[in-house]
Design a protein around this motif. Structure first.
Motif, short mmCIF file in Angstrom:
data_model
loop_
_atom_site.label_atom_id
_atom_site.label_comp_id
_atom_site.label_asym_id
_atom_site.label_seq_id
_atom_site.Cartn_x
_atom_site.Cartn_y
_atom_site.Cartn_z
N TYR A 1 0.78 -1.21 0.13
CA TYR A 1 0.09 0.19 -0.12
C TYR A 1 0.82 1.34 -0.02
N ARG B 1 -3.39 6.75 -2.45
CA ARG B 1 -4.46 6.81 -3.27
C ARG B 1 -4.32 7.67 -4.61
N THR C 1 -0.10 0.53 -5.53
CA THR C 1 -0.79 -0.22 -4.41
C THR C 1 -1.23 -1.44 -5.01
N LYS D 1 -3.85 -3.88 -3.55
CA LYS D 1 -5.15 -4.05 -3.41
C LYS D 1 -5.90 -3.42 -4.02
N TYR E 1 -9.33 0.66 -2.89
CA TYR E 1 -8.35 1.72 -3.15
C TYR E 1 -8.15 2.06 -4.83
N GLU F 1 -0.99 -1.74 5.13
CA GLU F 1 -2.39 -1.82 5.14
C GLU F 1 -2.53 -3.20 4.39
N CYS G 1 -7.21 -4.96 8.35
CA CYS G 1 -6.59 -4.69 7.35
C CYS G 1 -6.30 -5.92 6.42
N THR H 1 -4.76 -7.82 2.56
CA THR H 1 -5.22 -7.86 1.02
C THR H 1 -6.48 -8.76 1.17
#
Length: 449
Positions: A157, A160, A168, A170, A174, A232, A410, A412
């Protein structure tokens, strides 16, 4: 550690159901005006916070085991930070360092040059968020190497914004349906000891290096970017030897090694920076979260020859290194040093880890207990398997909240409970919060609370 004073009573106190009526009313007002894409993990509204507690608008006092995602390590209303903010605000709140500079920015850069790993000459640029720091680290790496490819890792992570969404791993929440993303980002397998048993750090690194050389080419790789302990993604601590081997390869190939210490920095893991646990010296290090006691500030610190190679005006931003945030950072760093918060994080680990390991042995639904310092996680799995159990993690967090303890999830797969208590939390309050969490684990696992 020097004695820490608290302004708010350090107690768990439940006066209403959670959320209470005032929080529920605020939720209705929020729905009318706040973007739906902005989510909150806890449906209670804060009125006050200090030390290890958050007091909501209904008068409930919750034990805080999240620190605003590792931000308020020195406490959410640290007296030294608050005084520094007030003092600076009386003089000026903004001039823009790119227009009229000021000493606070320079002092923060001096502190970071001294605190970050390595004895080499360093330079710093200040920003507002971890995402900005990461984006600028990539800019520096691409400019100085003349290459474009950036290697990131599974479960990573990094933010954004468009580039950091690409970095990132995931997708939900996001980056789903928000592409196309920045190009020339390549993902490699992370060292994940629980899900990669028996693979040493050196072996995991060789796997990564072989793929980079085969799929990208060493002479095309501008940078490797990695969280020394993934945040994350699930508080994944790579096997020993993984990070040093990647650093060695990066230096040999002319790539820039970037350590993303946005979550792990500033005493969180029991050292000033998590890179220190493996003895690595990053070329560039990105920081934010715990740097300024809750004020928005981020930093990119690294080798002077890299950051000085950028043309004038190539780094910066209107609010970057805001003077009030710089004052907060200087006060927070002084507090961390005076109260030995790296040592305090190690003390927290010594309390938390054995208790979670004991519950793991009993409950049968915890596949792994991991982390360092005051950054500890449990991975929830279906009993007798390693299959991720996100529903259990969500249920445990909800049960803990109903009893007045804030914990975060948190990972994945959404199956991680992560603990990020303020580094200033008292031992008794921490133990009480752990007791509530343990009871929630037992309840969800089908045992007795």
């Amino acid at each position: 550690m020097t004695e820490i004073g608290y302004r708010c009573t350090q107690e768990r106190r439940i006066r209403t159901a959670l959320p209470g009526p005032k929080s529920a009313e605020l939720t209705e007002r929020r729905r009318a005006v706040v973007a739906g894409g902005v989510a909150s993990a806890v449906p209670v509204y804060a009125a006050d916070a200090d030390g290890g507690v958050i007091v909501d608008v209904d008068g409930n006092s919750l034990i805080d085991l999240g620190s605003g995602i590792a931000v308020t390590g020195v406490g959410a209303s640290n007296a030294s930070v608050a005084a520094a903010v007030a003092e600076q605000a009386q003089h000026f709140t903004h001039t823009c360092f790119m227009i009229t500079p000021y000493e606070g920015y320079v002092r923060v850069a001096e502190e970071l040059a001294a605190l970050t790993p390595g004895a080499h000459e360093k330079r710093t640029a200040l920003f507002n968020s971890g995402s900005e720091a990461v984006e600028n680290a990539v800019k520096v790496a691409r400019l100085t190497t003349g290459r474009s490819a950036v290697v990131a890792f599974d479960h990573a992570y990094h933010g954004r914004t468009n580039l950091t969404m690409a970095l990132t791993a995931k997708t939900m929440p996001y980056k789903a349906h928000m592409g196309p993303f920045a190009p020339e980002i390549y993902r490699m397998p992370m060292s994940y000891p629980y899900r990669d048993p028996g693979v040493s750090g050196e072996e995991a690194a060789k796997r990564v290096i072989a793929r980079i050389e085969a799929q990208i080419g060493a002479d095309s790789t501008a940078a490797l970017i990695i969280e020394p302990i993934q945040g994350e993604g699930g508080f994944i601590v790579p096997a020993p030897g993984f990070l040093p081997a990647l650093v060695e390869w990066a230096h040999a190939s002319g790539a820039v090694f970037i350590a993303d210490e946005v979550q792990t920095g500033f005493a969180r893991t029991g050292a000033w920076f998590a890179s220190e646990h493996e003895g690595i010296v990053p070329d560039l290090i990105t920081m934010a979260k715990g740097i300024a006691g809750g004020m928005p500030l981020a930093a990119l610190t690294g080798r002077a020859e890299l950051l000085d190679a950028v043309h004038a005006g190539g780094l910066g931003g209107t609010y970057g290194g805001n003077p009030v945030a710089c004052a907060a950072a200087l006060a927070a760093i002084d507090f961390m040093r005076e109260h030995d918060l790296p040592g305090r994080a190690r003390h927290i680990e010594a309390i938390v880890k054995p208790r979670l390991e004991a519950v793991a042995a009993e409950a049968g639904t915890i596949g792994d207990v991991r982390g360092r310092g005051a950054m500890i996680a449990i991975e929830l799995v279906r009993a007798g398997t390693s299959e991720p159990d996100a529903a259990a993690a969500k249920a445990i967090a909800a049960q803990a909240l109903s009893e007045g303890v804030v914990v975060l999830t948190c990972g994945t797969y959404g199956n991680i409970i992560r603990l990020l208590p303020p580094l200033v939390i008292g031992d008794d309050l921490l133990r009480e919060g752990l007791g509530v969490l343990e009871a929630a684990i037992r309840t969800v696992a089908g045992g007795t609370s």
